[in-house]
Motif scaffolding. Structure first.
Motif, PDB file in Angstrom:
ATOM      1  N   ILE A   1      -9.979 -21.374   6.953  1.00 14.70           N
ATOM      2  CA  ILE A   1     -10.621 -20.185   7.517  1.00 14.70           C
ATOM      3  C   ILE A   1      -9.564 -19.256   8.114  1.00 14.70           C
ATOM      4  N   ALA A   2      -8.596 -19.840   8.813  1.00 16.89           N
ATOM      5  CA  ALA A   2      -7.520 -19.028   9.398  1.00 16.89           C
ATOM      6  C   ALA A   2      -6.726 -18.309   8.314  1.00 16.89           C
ATOM      7  N   ARG A   3      -6.458 -19.005   7.214  1.00 17.73           N
ATOM      8  CA  ARG A   3      -5.726 -18.381   6.098  1.00 17.73           C
ATOM      9  C   ARG A   3      -6.511 -17.182   5.564  1.00 17.73           C
ATOM     10  N   ALA A   4      -7.838 -17.328   5.459  1.00 17.56           N
ATOM     11  CA  ALA A   4      -8.663 -16.236   4.943  1.00 17.56           C
ATOM     12  C   ALA A   4      -8.685 -15.042   5.893  1.00 17.56           C
ATOM     13  N   LEU A   5      -8.586 -15.297   7.192  1.00 15.80           N
ATOM     14  CA  LEU A   5      -8.713 -14.220   8.178  1.00 15.80           C
ATOM     15  C   LEU A   5      -7.387 -13.562   8.522  1.00 15.80           C
ATOM     16  N   ALA A   6      -6.280 -14.139   8.095  1.00 24.91           N
ATOM     17  CA  ALA A   6      -4.967 -13.638   8.515  1.00 24.91           C
ATOM     18  C   ALA A   6      -4.739 -12.188   8.124  1.00 24.91           C
ATOM     19  N   LEU A   7      -5.339 -11.746   7.021  1.00 19.73           N
ATOM     20  CA  LEU A   7      -5.117 -10.388   6.519  1.00 19.73           C
ATOM     21  C   LEU A   7      -6.179  -9.395   6.997  1.00 19.73           C
TER      22      LEU A   7
ATOM     23  N   GLU B   1       0.940 -17.176   4.515  1.00 13.79           N
ATOM     24  CA  GLU B   1       1.400 -16.867   3.164  1.00 13.79           C
ATOM     25  C   GLU B   1       0.946 -15.485   2.710  1.00 13.79           C
ATOM     26  N   GLY B   2      -0.300 -15.119   3.018  1.00  7.58           N
ATOM     27  CA  GLY B   2      -0.796 -13.802   2.633  1.00  7.58           C
ATOM     28  C   GLY B   2      -0.021 -12.679   3.301  1.00  7.58           C
ATOM     29  N   LEU B   3       0.402 -12.903   4.536  1.00  6.73           N
ATOM     30  CA  LEU B   3       1.205 -11.896   5.238  1.00  6.73           C
ATOM     31  C   LEU B   3       2.542 -11.696   4.547  1.00  6.73           C
TER      32      LEU B   3
ATOM     33  N   ILE C   1       3.691  -7.922   5.296  1.00 12.06           N
ATOM     34  CA  ILE C   1       3.145  -7.416   6.560  1.00 12.06           C
ATOM     35  C   ILE C   1       3.978  -7.960   7.718  1.00 12.06           C
ATOM     36  N   GLY C   2       4.604  -7.076   8.478  1.00 14.85           N
ATOM     37  CA  GLY C   2       5.329  -7.463   9.680  1.00 14.85           C
ATOM     38  C   GLY C   2       6.662  -8.145   9.418  1.00 14.85           C
ATOM     39  N   THR C   3       7.386  -8.344  10.502  1.00 16.28           N
ATOM     40  CA  THR C   3       8.633  -9.090  10.468  1.00 16.28           C
ATOM     41  C   THR C   3       8.315 -10.578  10.558  1.00 16.28           C
ATOM     42  N   PRO C   4       9.294 -11.452  10.274  1.00 15.56           N
ATOM     43  CA  PRO C   4       9.039 -12.891  10.426  1.00 15.56           C
ATOM     44  C   PRO C   4       8.501 -13.258  11.809  1.00 15.56           C
ATOM     45  N   ALA C   5       9.046 -12.652  12.843  1.00 11.77           N
ATOM     46  CA  ALA C   5       8.579 -12.947  14.202  1.00 11.77           C
ATOM     47  C   ALA C   5       7.138 -12.466  14.401  1.00 11.77           C
ATOM     48  N   GLU C   6       6.822 -11.283  13.877  1.00 14.92           N
ATOM     49  CA  GLU C   6       5.455 -10.760  14.009  1.00 14.92           C
ATOM     50  C   GLU C   6       4.468 -11.594  13.212  1.00 14.92           C
ATOM     51  N   ARG C   7       4.886 -12.064  12.037  1.00 13.27           N
ATOM     52  CA  ARG C   7       4.001 -12.918  11.237  1.00 13.27           C
ATOM     53  C   ARG C   7       3.728 -14.235  11.959  1.00 13.27           C
TER      54      ARG C   7
ATOM     55  N   LYS D   1      -2.546  -0.774  -6.500  1.00  9.48           N
ATOM     56  CA  LYS D   1      -3.874  -0.453  -5.965  1.00  9.48           C
ATOM     57  C   LYS D   1      -4.758  -1.691  -5.890  1.00  9.48           C
ATOM     58  N   LEU D   2      -4.724  -2.505  -6.939  1.00 16.05           N
ATOM     59  CA  LEU D   2      -5.491  -3.745  -6.926  1.00 16.05           C
ATOM     60  C   LEU D   2      -4.921  -4.715  -5.897  1.00 16.05           C
ATOM     61  N   HIS D   3      -3.619  -4.748  -5.783  1.00 15.15           N
ATOM     62  CA  HIS D   3      -2.944  -5.617  -4.816  1.00 15.15           C
ATOM     63  C   HIS D   3      -3.383  -5.277  -3.393  1.00 15.15           C
ATOM     64  N   GLN D   4      -3.489  -4.002  -3.102  1.00 11.13           N
ATOM     65  CA  GLN D   4      -3.861  -3.574  -1.759  1.00 11.13           C
ATOM     66  C   GLN D   4      -5.326  -3.871  -1.447  1.00 11.13           C
ATOM     67  N   ILE D   5      -6.195  -3.665  -2.414  1.00 12.51           N
ATOM     68  CA  ILE D   5      -7.618  -3.886  -2.141  1.00 12.51           C
ATOM     69  C   ILE D   5      -7.928  -5.367  -2.008  1.00 12.51           C
ATOM     70  N   ARG D   6      -7.113  -6.214  -2.615  1.00 10.95           N
ATOM     71  CA  ARG D   6      -7.325  -7.657  -2.495  1.00 10.95           C
ATOM     72  C   ARG D   6      -7.079  -8.155  -1.075  1.00 10.95           C
TER      73      ARG D   6
END
Length: 309
Positions: A148-154, A100-102, A107-113, A69-74
């Protein structure tokens, strides 16, 4: 503690802070270095667990969550770090850093990431073909765009901006500010914008909170705070901004040493440096008082006014 160590005192990096950030809002947080701004941001993200108090995110108490639950809300809370040089792993490619967050959240396949990373790079002004380059191949402004991109990826909802401009040249700062504002409108982001640069905070913030020694001493809408600063410390901060006419400069400081974080006075914490102190200020501690709609001040002068019949 260790065999040869002893506890000499307890420092409260953040003490009694009670803040609320509305969805889509930018709350600016200002104060001197060491006042607890970054610690507060890390506590909100649960990177530093609070010894007391609670952090409520979208109605959920983070201290009551653990595991998945904590993992998901992060996923919904991210941070942009101050230093774009030390916050990026020099051994990883830009694509790996941003994605990295993906990977962590599966989240997603390697190609989708990879496609998601290329899209977010384009959004923040980086060329997707740079995906396999390393951080040392980028300028400081470009590295901060990577952060900034790393922060927005999720697709976060809350972003803690921990002095994201302080390590950048002035010529680059305006570009990053404009980027953050454009991203906020596009993705409906909520910002806690931590900075010591008052002009930047005034430009980007809807409301501003002023911190001193771990406590919020004033909170108001940005225009109200800068046009009507009411706490002596806030006025002192604004007076520190260089003026074209030095004869207009005022001084709201005493030449006194800042109280130690291990031995804060039980009275007003700003009293040793305040030029408007009265005998009562040495005995009593003020409360955060609403002096007008949405404008809160922690000063005994306003506590006295509110107590009058």
């Amino acid at each position: 503690m260790g065999l040869f160590r002893r506890e000499v005192g307890i420092v409260k990096a953040v003490d009694g802070v009670d803040l609320e950030i509305g969805r889509g809002e930018t709350l600016g947080l200002v104060g001197e270095s060491g006042c607890g701004k970054s610690t507060l941001g890390r506590v909100i993200l649960d990177l530093e667990p609070p010894t007391e108090g609670r952090v409520i995110f979208d109605g959920q108490d983070l201290s009551s969550l653990n595991g998945e639950k904590l993992h998901q809300i992060r996923r919904r809370m991210q941070i942009i770090f101050q230093d774009p040089y030390s916050s990026l792993n020099p051994r990883q490619t830009v694509g790996r850093i941003i994605g990295e967050g993906l990977i962590i959240h599966r989240i997603g396949t390697p190609a989708e990431r990879k496609e998601r990373v290329r899209q977010i790079m384009e959004v923040v002004g980086l060329r997707p073909e740079q995906i396999n380059r390393y951080p040392h191949e980028f300028s400081g402004g470009q590295r901060q765009r990577i952060g900034i991109a790393r922060a927005l990826a999720l697709h976060p909802e809350l972003v803690i901006c921990d002095e994201p401009l302080s390590a950048l040249d002035v010529s680059i700062q305006a570009q990053v500010i404009n980027l953050l504002q454009d991203l906020q409108q596009e993705f409906n982001l909520t910002y806690l914008f931590i900075s010591h640069d008052l002009s930047v905070v005034r430009h980007i913030s809807d409301r501003v909170a002023v911190m001193y020694l771990g406590q919020v001493v004033e909170l108001a809408e940005a225009d109200e705070l800068f046009s009507n600063p009411s706490h002596p410390y806030t006025r002192a901060l604004l007076d520190a901004i260089p003026l074209p006419d030095p004869n207009r400069a005022k001084k709201h400081w005493k030449e006194a040493r800042e109280p130690s974080g291990q031995a804060l006075p039980e009275s007003c914490i700003f009293q040793p440096r305040c030029t408007q102190t009265e005998p009562e200020c040495e005995k009593n501690s003020p409360k955060l008082q609403e002096i007008s709609t949405g404008h809160w001040v922690k000063c005994l002068a306003y506590n006295r006014v509110s107590a009058r019949p």
